[in-house]
Design a protein around this motif. Structure first.
Motif, short mmCIF file in Angstrom:
data_model
loop_
_atom_site.label_atom_id
_atom_site.label_comp_id
_atom_site.label_asym_id
_atom_site.label_seq_id
_atom_site.Cartn_x
_atom_site.Cartn_y
_atom_site.Cartn_z
N PHE A 120 0.06 -10.87 -40.02
CA PHE A 120 -0.64 -12.47 -40.17
C PHE A 120 -0.89 -13.10 -38.92
O PHE A 120 -2.06 -13.76 -39.03
CB PHE A 120 -0.07 -12.98 -40.61
N PHE A 121 -0.30 -13.10 -37.91
CA PHE A 121 -0.64 -13.10 -36.34
C PHE A 121 -1.95 -12.52 -35.96
O PHE A 121 -2.53 -12.76 -34.66
CB PHE A 121 0.15 -13.23 -35.74
N VAL A 122 -2.60 -11.82 -36.59
CA VAL A 122 -3.16 -10.54 -35.64
C VAL A 122 -4.51 -10.88 -37.12
O VAL A 122 -4.89 -10.75 -37.65
CB VAL A 122 -3.03 -9.29 -36.53
N PRO A 123 -5.41 -11.67 -36.21
CA PRO A 123 -7.04 -12.26 -36.65
C PRO A 123 -7.44 -10.72 -37.28
O PRO A 123 -8.36 -11.55 -38.52
CB PRO A 123 -8.19 -12.72 -35.72
N ALA A 124 -7.73 -9.97 -37.19
CA ALA A 124 -8.73 -8.80 -37.31
C ALA A 124 -7.67 -8.37 -38.89
O ALA A 124 -9.25 -8.23 -39.25
CB ALA A 124 -8.78 -7.91 -36.32
N LEU A 125 -6.76 -8.24 -38.55
CA LEU A 125 -5.76 -7.32 -39.97
C LEU A 125 -5.23 -8.56 -40.97
O LEU A 125 -4.88 -8.41 -41.99
CB LEU A 125 -4.91 -6.63 -39.57
N ALA A 126 -5.03 -9.69 -40.42
CA ALA A 126 -4.53 -10.75 -41.21
C ALA A 126 -4.91 -11.53 -42.97
O ALA A 126 -3.92 -11.11 -43.61
CB ALA A 126 -4.43 -12.05 -40.67
N SER A 127 -6.27 -10.56 -42.99
CA SER A 127 -7.01 -10.49 -44.14
C SER A 127 -5.87 -9.59 -45.30
O SER A 127 -5.77 -9.50 -46.43
CB SER A 127 -7.98 -10.74 -44.48
N GLY A 128 -5.70 -8.28 -44.60
CA GLY A 128 -5.40 -7.11 -45.54
C GLY A 128 -3.79 -7.30 -44.84
O GLY A 128 -3.30 -5.95 -45.49
N GLY A 129 -3.56 -8.14 -44.53
CA GLY A 129 -1.79 -7.59 -43.73
C GLY A 129 -1.16 -6.83 -44.99
O GLY A 129 0.16 -6.36 -44.65
N ILE A 130 -1.31 -8.12 -46.18
CA ILE A 130 0.08 -7.56 -47.47
C ILE A 130 -0.57 -5.57 -47.61
O ILE A 130 0.76 -5.19 -47.68
CB ILE A 130 -0.26 -7.92 -48.61
N ALA A 131 -1.60 -5.37 -47.38
CA ALA A 131 -1.80 -3.64 -48.72
C ALA A 131 -1.41 -2.45 -47.05
O ALA A 131 -0.51 -2.55 -47.86
CB ALA A 131 -3.34 -4.51 -48.03
N LEU A 132 -1.88 -3.79 -46.50
CA LEU A 132 -1.49 -2.53 -44.96
C LEU A 132 0.17 -2.19 -44.62
O LEU A 132 0.79 -1.02 -44.37
CB LEU A 132 -1.97 -3.18 -43.37
N ALA A 133 0.54 -3.32 -45.00
CA ALA A 133 2.32 -2.88 -44.72
C ALA A 133 2.67 -2.74 -45.31
O ALA A 133 3.39 -1.87 -45.44
CB ALA A 133 2.19 -5.35 -44.35
N PHE A 134 2.25 -2.66 -46.82
CA PHE A 134 2.82 -1.80 -47.84
C PHE A 134 2.90 -0.43 -47.55
O PHE A 134 3.78 0.53 -47.82
CB PHE A 134 2.07 -2.43 -49.05
N VAL A 135 1.16 0.00 -47.54
CA VAL A 135 0.83 1.54 -47.38
C VAL A 135 1.70 2.02 -45.77
O VAL A 135 2.34 2.95 -45.96
CB VAL A 135 -0.22 1.31 -46.66
N ALA A 136 2.26 1.23 -44.86
CA ALA A 136 2.83 1.46 -44.14
C ALA A 136 4.24 1.68 -44.02
O ALA A 136 5.17 3.34 -44.05
CB ALA A 136 2.79 0.68 -42.82
N SER A 137 4.91 0.84 -44.58
CA SER A 137 6.15 1.18 -45.91
C SER A 137 6.45 2.64 -46.60
O SER A 137 7.97 2.87 -46.28
CB SER A 137 6.29 -0.34 -45.99
N ILE A 138 5.56 2.69 -47.63
CA ILE A 138 5.69 3.82 -48.15
C ILE A 138 5.98 5.03 -47.36
O ILE A 138 6.94 6.23 -47.18
CB ILE A 138 4.42 4.30 -49.05
N TYR A 139 5.17 5.32 -46.31
CA TYR A 139 4.97 6.41 -45.29
C TYR A 139 6.39 6.23 -43.84
O TYR A 139 6.47 7.56 -43.47
CB TYR A 139 3.41 6.80 -44.69
N ALA A 140 6.69 5.70 -44.50
CA ALA A 140 7.78 5.52 -43.21
C ALA A 140 8.58 6.07 -44.04
O ALA A 140 9.52 6.57 -43.53
CB ALA A 140 8.41 3.72 -42.52
N ALA A 141 9.40 5.44 -45.34
CA ALA A 141 10.15 5.94 -46.27
C ALA A 141 9.95 7.64 -46.25
O ALA A 141 11.34 8.46 -46.07
CB ALA A 141 9.86 5.76 -47.65
N LEU A 142 8.60 7.86 -46.39
CA LEU A 142 8.41 8.92 -46.34
C LEU A 142 8.50 10.67 -45.33
O LEU A 142 9.05 11.44 -45.41
CB LEU A 142 6.77 9.90 -46.90
N PHE A 143 8.47 9.05 -43.67
CA PHE A 143 8.86 10.26 -43.10
C PHE A 143 10.22 10.74 -42.75
O PHE A 143 10.61 11.46 -42.42
CB PHE A 143 8.80 9.80 -41.87
#
Length: 526
Positions: free
Chosen positions: A189-212
């Motif tokens: 949320f505090f990264v201006p270039a990514l703030a608008s997509g924070g929810i989606a990017l956090a979700f995808v990252a969490s799925i692949y962290a669980a896969l690893f």
């Protein structure tokens, strides 16, 4: 070649094995995972709704339910089907190839990956399926990439559960996934270039962290495949056999997601956001139910193989009571101070308090359906699938009907959310009743998980809970909720739990004569 489960002496009190002790051990570890998931999930809800907003979380919710349904289809029912395939061993295909346990898991993973890629292509081509109310940013399309990660994680965790490794499920689903999502949604949320997509990017990252996390444990447990290669005919046969399991998994989970999907089609993103917050709160006691699923499948398949139906009925009754007892207490803890709980998401969310109460009650009545289905998927697949189809159809009709009725009467977003919750409650109640009756007939033994001790424990907890509503909201949550649960658990421990029930809360297994008496039944083929 038949592949038996490995030695489980660390889980069982004697070398002959003790299924109840195994179930209790697995359930105890996964119940710990529930509380860890609770701690990790709350920050995501709080940060998501407070920083990003109700509409933004509503659009995310509408997309998430479609992602999860597609991922469950692509998992090919392996959450339960893999245990049966490993128990039975590999089937020879035309060229005489036979698989090791590792190779069998890779067969499922390859097929799942192919289905996942096809699902991703479909959603990229028709994004309106997943984003009925539009997107929050251009990053939202990346959510589609979570499908293969989600599906492969389900298969790897099922493989670990077959080896009675529930700790990996706890690490992946209760620690790594929710905390990755919570930390990233706040940080981005505090990264201006990514703030608008924070929810989606956090979700995808969490799925692949669980896969690893799951893959790391899988390689240590099973090793890398040797001599594995794709076997098209076997994969086709495996897929065809999995269809009833896929249907059961999708429909069982679909009953928890269909309401969100339909709200997304007939109401505003704000209504979906309110309902989604309530659903996420309810998902916490819902996970208590799934605490026993990974370890229940191997135990059931083992008893099915020897035709010990009375043992299966005893396990259904026992696990069913454990689940409903824990869920009822959690529902009271979250439901009585419901207005304060919903207020965590902001003032705009409080209107969903009625929906929260109904959804919590729905999870309690659903416990019997879930435990019954864990057996029906093996002994009456088509009948179970037909019942599930009827239930989800009933839910769809009721959900649309109640939403339109509430809109016609001119009520607001909170009432529309409550209408969807009421439809879910009715559908799950019907599912529990019908599936329990069918299972009772097939096993020729009672399977009910109801005990009057649940009422005795709930009564004083309700009194404590209503007294706590006079406290300030933060004290109601911090002190009132735990007090409700503590009173409930004390009474049910004294009035409802026998020695065979208390094994769930003990590290040392109770003596064999304290476990339920199981009828000796002739070994019959299923």
């Amino acid at each position: 070649m038949s592949i038996p489960p490995p030695s489980t002496e660390t889980l069982r009190p004697d070398k002959g094995g003790d299924d109840m002790a195994t179930l209790a051990k697995g359930g105890r570890i996964n119940t710990l995972g529930f509380f860890l998931r609770l701690l990790g999930g709350i920050p995501f809800l709080f940060v998501g709704f407070r920083l990003y907003g109700v509409d933004e979380m509503g659009r995310f919710a509408a997309a998430f339910v479609v992602i999860e349904i597609f991922a469950l289809i692509c998992a090919l029912g392996e959450k339960r089907g893999l245990a049966q395939r490993l128990s039975e061993g590999a089937e020879e295909d035309g060229d005489g190839a036979e698989g090791s346990p590792t190779n069998l898991v890779f067969d499922g993973m390859l097929t799942s990956l192919l289905f996942s890629l096809a699902a991703c292509a479909l959603l990229f081509a028709f994004p309106m399926i997943i984003f009925p109310s539009g997107t929050n940013s251009e990053y939202d399309m990346w959510m589609i990439a979570a499908i293969p990660g989600f599906a492969l994680t389900e298969i790897l965790l099922a493989a670990q559960a077959y080896r009675y490794d529930i700790a990996t499920t706890v690490r992946a689903r209760a620690v790594v996934e929710p905390w990755t999502k919570s930390l990233l949604v706040a940080g981005l949320f505090f990264v201006p270039a990514l703030a608008s997509g924070g929810i989606a990017l956090a979700f995808v990252a969490s799925i692949y962290a669980a896969l690893f996390t799951a893959a790391w444990s899988f390689v240590k447990t099973y090793g890398w495949p040797k001599g594995w290669r794709p076997r098209p005919r076997y994969l086709l046969k495996m897929t065809a056999r999995a269809l009833p399991l896929i249907g059961a998994d999708v429909i069982e989970r679909g009953t928890r997601l269909l309401d969100v999907f339909l709200l997304g089609q007939f109401t505003s993103a704000g209504t979906v956001g309110i309902y989604w917050f309530a659903k996420e709160v309810v998902s916490l006691p819902q996970k208590l139910k799934s605490s026993f699923e990974p370890i229940l499948s191997p135990v059931i398949t083992k008893n099915l193989k020897i035709g010990n139906m009375s043992a299966i009925a005893a396990q259904v009754r026992q696990v069913g009571f454990w689940i409903i007892a824990l869920q009822a207490g959690t529902a009271l803890m979250l439901g009585i101070p419901g207005e304060a709980v919903m207020g965590l998401g902001g003032p705009a969310i409080v209107g969903g308090t009625g929906a929260l109460a109904i959804l919590l009650a729905a999870e309690v009545v659903a416990s019997m359906a879930v435990v019954s289905e864990s057996v029906l998927v093996y002994i009456a697949r088509k009948r179970n699938l037909a019942i599930s189809l009827g239930v989800i159809t009933l839910q769809a009709v009721l959900t649309v009907g109640l939403i339109l009725l509430v809109q016609h009467l001119g009520y607001g977003e909170g009432f529309q959310a409550a209408g969807a919750a009421a439809a879910l409650f009715a559908a799950l109640a019907v599912s529990s009743l019908v599936k329990a009756l069918v299972l009772k007939t097939l096993l020729k033994a009672p399977v009910s998980n109801w005990r009057w001790a649940l009422v005795y424990a709930a009564a004083p907890a309700v009194v404590v809970g209503f007294a706590a509503t006079y406290l300030p909201e933060w004290m109601e949550i911090v002190f009132g909720g735990p007090a409700i649960l503590a009173v409930y658990m004390w009474v049910i421990w004294k009035r409802g739990f026998g020695e065979e029930d208390k094994v769930l809360f003990r590290k040392n297994v109770v003596p064999a004569d304290a476990l339920p008496e199981l009828e000796k039944s002739p070994q019959t083929k299923v």
